[in-house]
Design an enzyme around this catalytic site. Structure first.
Site, short mmCIF file in Angstrom:
data_model
loop_
_atom_site.label_atom_id
_atom_site.label_comp_id
_atom_site.label_asym_id
_atom_site.label_seq_id
_atom_site.Cartn_x
_atom_site.Cartn_y
_atom_site.Cartn_z
N GLY A 29 -18.13 135.51 -21.60
CA GLY A 29 -18.19 134.52 -22.67
C GLY A 29 -19.40 133.62 -22.55
CG LEU A 31 -20.51 135.55 -26.03
CD1 LEU A 31 -19.91 136.34 -27.18
CD2 LEU A 31 -20.67 136.43 -24.80
N GLY A 34 -28.96 136.96 -25.77
CA GLY A 34 -29.02 138.17 -24.95
C GLY A 34 -27.74 138.99 -25.10
CG HIS A 35 -23.91 137.51 -23.81
ND1 HIS A 35 -24.14 136.20 -23.48
CD2 HIS A 35 -23.44 138.09 -22.68
CE1 HIS A 35 -23.83 135.99 -22.23
NE2 HIS A 35 -23.41 137.11 -21.70
N GLY A 145 -26.62 144.03 -19.27
CA GLY A 145 -28.00 143.54 -19.30
C GLY A 145 -28.70 143.80 -17.99
CD GLN A 151 -22.81 142.46 -13.50
OE1 GLN A 151 -22.12 141.62 -12.98
NE2 GLN A 151 -23.15 142.39 -14.77
CB SER A 183 -29.18 132.67 -17.71
OG SER A 183 -28.14 132.20 -16.89
CB SER A 184 -24.13 131.21 -19.34
OG SER A 184 -23.82 132.32 -20.12
NE ARG A 185 -24.11 130.49 -12.77
CZ ARG A 185 -23.56 131.71 -12.61
NH1 ARG A 185 -24.26 132.77 -12.90
NH2 ARG A 185 -22.33 131.85 -12.16
O1 PAF Z 1 -22.09 140.13 -16.12
C1 PAF Z 1 -20.99 139.60 -16.36
O2 PAF Z 1 -20.84 138.83 -17.29
C2 PAF Z 1 -19.80 139.90 -15.43
O3 PAF Z 1 -20.21 140.07 -14.12
C3 PAF Z 1 -18.96 141.09 -15.91
C4 PAF Z 1 -19.75 142.39 -15.89
C5 PAF Z 1 -18.45 140.83 -17.32
C6 PAF Z 1 -17.75 141.29 -14.98
O4 PAF Z 1 -16.93 140.15 -14.94
#
Ligand code: PAF
Length: 280
Positions: A29, A31, A34-35, A145, A151, A183-185
């Site tokens: 969330g 968002l 980028g999302h 992303g 990740q 980034s959300s941050r």
């Molecule tokens: O990248 C993220 O937002 C999270 O790490 C994910 C892949 C949704 C898993 O909680």
């Protein structure tokens, strides 16, 4: 069409069962553009686009920002609907973890390097929730992303090694005009820090350009880049040149390289990376 929202795994699985080529974009969330780029990209990979919003407690350490992680559900739903997402899976903690989660995905040593060195058991939490989400949504394609490069690499390799029937697609990082990765941050940066923040991207570009010019003293490049950030008030965790495929330290003839960085600027800790080809 209006996006439909479901919270329970049973409901979500039942509704998606009859759907052809489901494309899935998991999120936590809050968002940003980028999302939304991921959601739009998703449409070109299949017929049904499913997003999820779940702030996953398993991937936050005890001193991390799980409680303060921004939760903006109403705004997120509007953005997803406008982006043409068909279904949103939005479980609460009890829907996804009705009992304490004691079974996890067991990851290789790379989970303890780079981000993992500073966020112990983060990737175990990510891999476990993503496997669980895949089992519920049962997508043919899933998009992530490239900003969270480690990740993406871990999820890609997990999916391949566990023979999950999901194609993993990595989407390019979306940046502001000055190069800062979205980034959300970023919302936690003060105006002064926001003006300073693009330096992370610039420093990664300098490392990339040096490698492309033929520089082979990678450790020195990494140290110099970290020092440049720290001279400007950052607290750098790492700048690292790694192999794209497994994020191990490169062999001399490795073709696909990536330079990754993580550094704290004030309160927010920013991460970024740039892929580079060495021409080998
Ligand atoms: O990248 C993220 O937002 C999270 O790490 C994910 C892949 C949704 C898993 O909680």
């Amino acid at each position: 069409m209006t996006m439909r929202i479901h919270a329970t795994p049973c409901e979500m699985r039942a509704i998606l069962k009859s759907r052809k080529r489901v494309v899935f974009v998991p999120t936590m969330g809050n968002l940003h553009v980028g999302h939304i780029a991921l959601m739009k990209q998703a449409r070109s990979h299949g017929d049904t686009v499913v997003a999820s919003i779940f702030v996953n407690p398993l991937q936050f350490g005890p001193n991390e920002d799980f409680n303060s992680y921004p939760r903006t559900f109403e705004e997120d739903c509007k953005k997803l609907n406008d982006a043409g997402v068909d279904f949103l899976f939005a479980p609460d903690n009890h829907d996804l973890y009705p009992e304490a989660q004691t079974y996890y995905v067991d990851l290789p040593g790379i989970q303890n390097q780079l981000e993992g060195r500073f966020r112990p058991s983060h990737f175990r939490g990510v891999a476990t929730v993503v496997l669980k989400l895949f089992n519920i949504v049962q997508p043919q394609v899933a998009l992530f992303g490239k900003k969270d490069y480690q990740q993406l690499m871990i999820l890609r390799n997990m999916t391949r090694q566990l023979a999950l029937p999901v194609e993993i697609v990595g989407n390019e990082t979306v940046r502001d005009d000055d190069g800062l990765a979205l980034s959300s941050r970023n919302a936690f940066l003060t105006p002064e820090e926001r003006a300073e923040a693009p330096r992370l991207h610039r420093v990664l570009e300098q490392v990339r350009d040096a490698v492309l010019r033929g520089e082979t003293a990678f450790s020195k490049l990494e140290r110099d880049a970290a020092a440049e950030l720290d001279q400007h008030g950052w607290k750098t965790d790492y700048i690292a040149i790694r192999q794209q495929s497994d994020l191990q330290i490169p062999e001399p003839d490795t073709a696909g390289l990536v330079v990754l960085g993580a550094s704290r600027l004030g309160i927010p800790r920013l991460i970024d990376n740039l892929e580079l080809r060495t021409g080998n």
